[in-house]
Design a protein around this motif. Structure first.
Motif, PDB file in Angstrom:
ATOM      1  N   ALA A  62      -0.707 -60.050 -11.169  1.00 38.68           N
ATOM      2  CA  ALA A  62       0.208 -60.133 -12.310  1.00 38.68           C
ATOM      3  C   ALA A  62      -0.491 -59.798 -13.621  1.00 38.68           C
ATOM      4  O   ALA A  62       0.155 -59.368 -14.586  1.00 38.68           O
ATOM      5  CB  ALA A  62       0.803 -61.537 -12.383  1.00 38.68           C
ATOM      6  N   HIS A  63      -1.817 -59.962 -13.646  1.00 44.35           N
ATOM      7  CA  HIS A  63      -2.585 -59.656 -14.849  1.00 44.35           C
ATOM      8  C   HIS A  63      -3.178 -58.243 -14.827  1.00 44.35           C
ATOM      9  O   HIS A  63      -3.985 -57.888 -15.683  1.00 44.35           O
ATOM     10  CB  HIS A  63      -3.711 -60.687 -15.028  1.00 44.35           C
ATOM     11  CG  HIS A  63      -3.214 -62.020 -15.507  1.00 44.35           C
ATOM     12  ND1 HIS A  63      -2.558 -62.914 -14.681  1.00 44.35           N
ATOM     13  CD2 HIS A  63      -3.253 -62.606 -16.737  1.00 44.35           C
ATOM     14  CE1 HIS A  63      -2.233 -63.990 -15.370  1.00 44.35           C
ATOM     15  NE2 HIS A  63      -2.629 -63.829 -16.620  1.00 44.35           N
ATOM     16  N   THR A  83      -0.154 -49.528   2.192  1.00 52.64           N
ATOM     17  CA  THR A  83      -0.938 -50.733   1.907  1.00 52.64           C
ATOM     18  C   THR A  83      -1.241 -50.830   0.420  1.00 52.64           C
ATOM     19  O   THR A  83      -1.122 -51.897  -0.191  1.00 52.64           O
ATOM     20  CB  THR A  83      -2.252 -50.730   2.710  1.00 52.64           C
ATOM     21  OG1 THR A  83      -1.946 -50.627   4.104  1.00 52.64           O
ATOM     22  CG2 THR A  83      -3.044 -51.995   2.462  1.00 52.64           C
ATOM     23  N   TRP A  84      -1.638 -49.696  -0.183  1.00 54.60           N
ATOM     24  CA  TRP A  84      -1.923 -49.688  -1.618  1.00 54.60           C
ATOM     25  C   TRP A  84      -0.685 -50.063  -2.432  1.00 54.60           C
ATOM     26  O   TRP A  84      -0.755 -50.890  -3.341  1.00 54.60           O
ATOM     27  CB  TRP A  84      -2.438 -48.317  -2.052  1.00 54.60           C
ATOM     28  CG  TRP A  84      -2.554 -48.166  -3.538  1.00 54.60           C
ATOM     29  CD1 TRP A  84      -1.635 -47.639  -4.392  1.00 54.60           C
ATOM     30  CD2 TRP A  84      -3.643 -48.616  -4.366  1.00 54.60           C
ATOM     31  NE1 TRP A  84      -2.071 -47.697  -5.697  1.00 54.60           N
ATOM     32  CE2 TRP A  84      -3.312 -48.298  -5.704  1.00 54.60           C
ATOM     33  CE3 TRP A  84      -4.865 -49.229  -4.113  1.00 54.60           C
ATOM     34  CZ2 TRP A  84      -4.144 -48.579  -6.781  1.00 54.60           C
ATOM     35  CZ3 TRP A  84      -5.698 -49.514  -5.181  1.00 54.60           C
ATOM     36  CH2 TRP A  84      -5.350 -49.187  -6.494  1.00 54.60           C
ATOM     37  N   ASP A  85       0.449 -49.457  -2.102  1.00 50.86           N
ATOM     38  CA  ASP A  85       1.683 -49.733  -2.840  1.00 50.86           C
ATOM     39  C   ASP A  85       2.058 -51.209  -2.751  1.00 50.86           C
ATOM     40  O   ASP A  85       2.532 -51.797  -3.735  1.00 50.86           O
ATOM     41  CB  ASP A  85       2.832 -48.877  -2.305  1.00 50.86           C
ATOM     42  CG  ASP A  85       2.681 -47.404  -2.673  1.00 50.86           C
ATOM     43  OD1 ASP A  85       1.867 -47.096  -3.568  1.00 50.86           O
ATOM     44  OD2 ASP A  85       3.392 -46.570  -2.069  1.00 50.86           O
ATOM     45  N   ALA A  86       1.841 -51.817  -1.581  1.00 48.89           N
ATOM     46  CA  ALA A  86       2.156 -53.239  -1.416  1.00 48.89           C
ATOM     47  C   ALA A  86       1.225 -54.098  -2.270  1.00 48.89           C
ATOM     48  O   ALA A  86       1.657 -55.110  -2.845  1.00 48.89           O
ATOM     49  CB  ALA A  86       2.033 -53.630   0.059  1.00 48.89           C
ATOM     50  N   MET A  87      -0.030 -53.701  -2.387  1.00 46.85           N
ATOM     51  CA  MET A  87      -0.986 -54.443  -3.211  1.00 46.85           C
ATOM     52  C   MET A  87      -0.606 -54.353  -4.687  1.00 46.85           C
ATOM     53  O   MET A  87      -0.692 -55.342  -5.420  1.00 46.85           O
ATOM     54  CB  MET A  87      -2.405 -53.899  -2.986  1.00 46.85           C
ATOM     55  CG  MET A  87      -2.924 -54.102  -1.577  1.00 46.85           C
ATOM     56  SD  MET A  87      -4.484 -53.250  -1.276  1.00 46.85           S
ATOM     57  CE  MET A  87      -5.615 -54.298  -2.179  1.00 46.85           C
ATOM     58  N   ALA A 124       2.412 -53.816  -5.850  1.00 46.56           N
ATOM     59  CA  ALA A 124       3.697 -54.491  -6.047  1.00 46.56           C
ATOM     60  C   ALA A 124       3.552 -56.001  -6.215  1.00 46.56           C
ATOM     61  O   ALA A 124       4.447 -56.652  -6.788  1.00 46.56           O
ATOM     62  CB  ALA A 124       4.630 -54.181  -4.878  1.00 46.56           C
ATOM     63  N   ARG A 125       2.422 -56.564  -5.767  1.00 46.49           N
ATOM     64  CA  ARG A 125       2.213 -58.004  -5.917  1.00 46.49           C
ATOM     65  C   ARG A 125       2.207 -58.422  -7.385  1.00 46.49           C
ATOM     66  O   ARG A 125       2.467 -59.575  -7.710  1.00 46.49           O
ATOM     67  CB  ARG A 125       0.871 -58.422  -5.292  1.00 46.49           C
ATOM     68  CG  ARG A 125       0.781 -58.245  -3.795  1.00 46.49           C
ATOM     69  CD  ARG A 125      -0.582 -58.673  -3.265  1.00 46.49           C
ATOM     70  NE  ARG A 125      -1.698 -57.988  -3.916  1.00 46.49           N
ATOM     71  CZ  ARG A 125      -2.955 -58.026  -3.462  1.00 46.49           C
ATOM     72  NH1 ARG A 125      -3.238 -58.708  -2.366  1.00 46.49           N
ATOM     73  NH2 ARG A 125      -3.908 -57.392  -4.109  1.00 46.49           N
ATOM     74  N   GLY A 126       1.891 -57.467  -8.253  1.00 48.52           N
ATOM     75  CA  GLY A 126       1.784 -57.785  -9.674  1.00 48.52           C
ATOM     76  C   GLY A 126       3.091 -57.802 -10.423  1.00 48.52           C
ATOM     77  O   GLY A 126       3.105 -58.104 -11.627  1.00 48.52           O
ATOM     78  N   GLY A 127       4.179 -57.497  -9.728  1.00 53.77           N
ATOM     79  CA  GLY A 127       5.449 -57.412 -10.438  1.00 53.77           C
ATOM     80  C   GLY A 127       5.466 -56.191 -11.352  1.00 53.77           C
ATOM     81  O   GLY A 127       4.523 -55.393 -11.378  1.00 53.77           O
ATOM     82  N   GLU A 128       6.513 -56.054 -12.118  1.00 48.51           N
ATOM     83  CA  GLU A 128       6.676 -54.858 -12.952  1.00 48.51           C
ATOM     84  C   GLU A 128       5.554 -54.712 -13.972  1.00 48.51           C
ATOM     85  O   GLU A 128       4.984 -53.631 -14.145  1.00 48.51           O
ATOM     86  CB  GLU A 128       8.030 -54.920 -13.663  1.00 48.51           C
ATOM     87  CG  GLU A 128       8.352 -53.664 -14.470  1.00 48.51           C
ATOM     88  CD  GLU A 128       9.736 -53.704 -15.071  1.00 48.51           C
ATOM     89  OE1 GLU A 128      10.026 -52.864 -15.953  1.00 48.51           O
ATOM     90  OE2 GLU A 128      10.539 -54.587 -14.689  1.00 48.51           O
ATOM     91  N   LEU A 175       0.149 -52.049 -15.372  1.00 46.16           N
ATOM     92  CA  LEU A 175      -1.252 -52.087 -15.812  1.00 46.16           C
ATOM     93  C   LEU A 175      -2.174 -51.441 -14.774  1.00 46.16           C
ATOM     94  O   LEU A 175      -3.067 -50.660 -15.109  1.00 46.16           O
ATOM     95  CB  LEU A 175      -1.673 -53.537 -16.067  1.00 46.16           C
ATOM     96  CG  LEU A 175      -0.989 -54.256 -17.229  1.00 46.16           C
ATOM     97  CD1 LEU A 175      -1.352 -55.738 -17.237  1.00 46.16           C
ATOM     98  CD2 LEU A 175      -1.374 -53.615 -18.560  1.00 46.16           C
ATOM     99  N   ILE A 176      -1.945 -51.771 -13.510  1.00 45.03           N
ATOM    100  CA  ILE A 176      -2.765 -51.203 -12.436  1.00 45.03           C
ATOM    101  C   ILE A 176      -2.591 -49.690 -12.370  1.00 45.03           C
ATOM    102  O   ILE A 176      -3.565 -48.941 -12.231  1.00 45.03           O
ATOM    103  CB  ILE A 176      -2.418 -51.850 -11.081  1.00 45.03           C
ATOM    104  CG1 ILE A 176      -2.806 -53.340 -11.081  1.00 45.03           C
ATOM    105  CG2 ILE A 176      -3.117 -51.125  -9.934  1.00 45.03           C
ATOM    106  CD1 ILE A 176      -2.342 -54.108  -9.860  1.00 45.03           C
ATOM    107  N   ASN A 177      -1.370 -49.226 -12.488  1.00 44.06           N
ATOM    108  CA  ASN A 177      -1.113 -47.792 -12.430  1.00 44.06           C
ATOM    109  C   ASN A 177      -1.720 -47.060 -13.629  1.00 44.06           C
ATOM    110  O   ASN A 177      -2.148 -45.902 -13.508  1.00 44.06           O
ATOM    111  CB  ASN A 177       0.388 -47.525 -12.345  1.00 44.06           C
ATOM    112  CG  ASN A 177       0.947 -47.845 -10.973  1.00 44.06           C
ATOM    113  OD1 ASN A 177       0.262 -47.683  -9.966  1.00 44.06           O
ATOM    114  ND2 ASN A 177       2.193 -48.309 -10.911  1.00 44.06           N
TER     115      ASN A 177
END
Length: 306
Positions: free
Chosen positions: A213-214, A243-247, A249-253, A258-260
């Motif tokens: 989320a952070h 697997t990457w997309d699921a990881m 997605a754990r962060g929410g929108e 931020l990850i992207n």
């Protein structure tokens, strides 16, 4: 009493040295030119010959598996790598990492930038905070790989192989590339106030719901921007897209955004500075990883091709 005994011991040694001088200086014999120190000679095993043919000759890379105290970290309990597991580690390093970069970026890239020394230890290095060191990179020249004696336990478990071995190698190689050419400074500002140093392994930072989320792809990413960058790249290339997309997605929108944003910088850095397409690299690693898991590629064959 103890002090006087110590003084006597030193004095006796000095006296012995002084009294010996006349004897040495009065000798008529010529000094012996043969050194009493004889370097240890070790006959090359079939594995050594395979390493020469697959690491030294094509890449000038050393893969050390025999225990050497000067290569080890005396702050940790360490044991030598088991011969059979060292063979498996060498094969995985060659097929899943070195040759994946050959395929994607060209052999000249690998020869120029891949570290020239790998030192393989049998056990992981355990820290007193409950974490363990999987590998380290030193001055762009050496990578320490730990836990080799456990590799046979995870041959059929790709997730654990990634976490303990494959990701580590790519992570440490990323550090080496970053030491050669720095990544853009704007990377560190995306989550600049959320790096927590060594606290990354404590709650709540260790919880996926928190770090994702952070804007972090892993708990360890929160250590510092340098570790964050290496985690981003290494985790991206050892996992398939789903697997990457699921990881992410754990962060929410918000966390995913931020990850992207970080991934965009990682992708551009590797492409513009190193001419490495990380999507092509991931495809090559995924295909090769599947070959290993399915048994298509031998991890024990020490035949030297002529």
């Amino acid at each position: 009493m103890e002090l006087s005994i110590m003084k006597k011991t030193i004095l006796y040694a000095l006296l012995f040295a002084v009294c010996s001088l006349p004897l040495a200086s009065c000798s008529d014999d010529d000094p012996n030119s043969t050194s009493v120190i004889v370097p240890e000679q070790q006959e090359k095993t079939i594995f050594d010959k395979w390493l020469d043919a697959n690491f030294v000759e094509p890449y000038n890379i050393q893969f050390k598996y025999r225990y050497e105290s000067n290569e080890s970290d005396m702050d940790y309990y360490t044991v030598p790598a088991n011969f059979d597991n060292a063979v498996v580690m060498a094969h995985m390093l060659k097929y899943l990492c070195i040759e994946a970069y050959d395929e994607t970026a060209g052999v000249d890239f690998t020869r120029a930038h891949f570290p020239k020394l790998f030192f393989c230890m049998g056990e992981f290095e355990y820290r007193n905070n409950g974490t363990m060191i999987l590998g380290t990179a030193e001055n762009g020249k050496k990578i320490l790989l730990t836990g080799a004696n456990h590799v046979s336990e995870y041959i059929d478990n790709p997730e654990m192989l990634n976490e303990l071995y494959f990701k580590t190698i790519h992570h440490e190689f990323t550090h080496i590339l970053n030491q050669t050419i720095e990544y853009p400074t704007n990377f560190k500002f995306i989550t600049a106030t959320d790096y927590v140093g060594d606290s990354w392994s404590a709650e709540p930072f260790s919880e996926a719901s928190y770090f994702a989320a952070h804007g972090f792809i892993s708990a360890y990413s929160q250590h510092s921007d340098t570790e964050d960058f290496a985690e981003m790249l290494s985790i991206y290339v050892v996992n398939d897209k789903a697997t990457w997309d699921a990881m992410v997605a754990r962060g929410g929108e918000e966390g995913a955004a931020l990850i992207n944003s970080k991934l965009d910088i990682v992708r551009a850095y590797m492409q513009t500075k190193w001419n490495v397409d990380i999507d092509q690299l991931r495809d090559a690693i995924q295909r090769r990883q599947a070959d290993v898991i399915s048994g298509k590629v031998s991890l024990t064959d020490l035949t030297v091709k002529k």
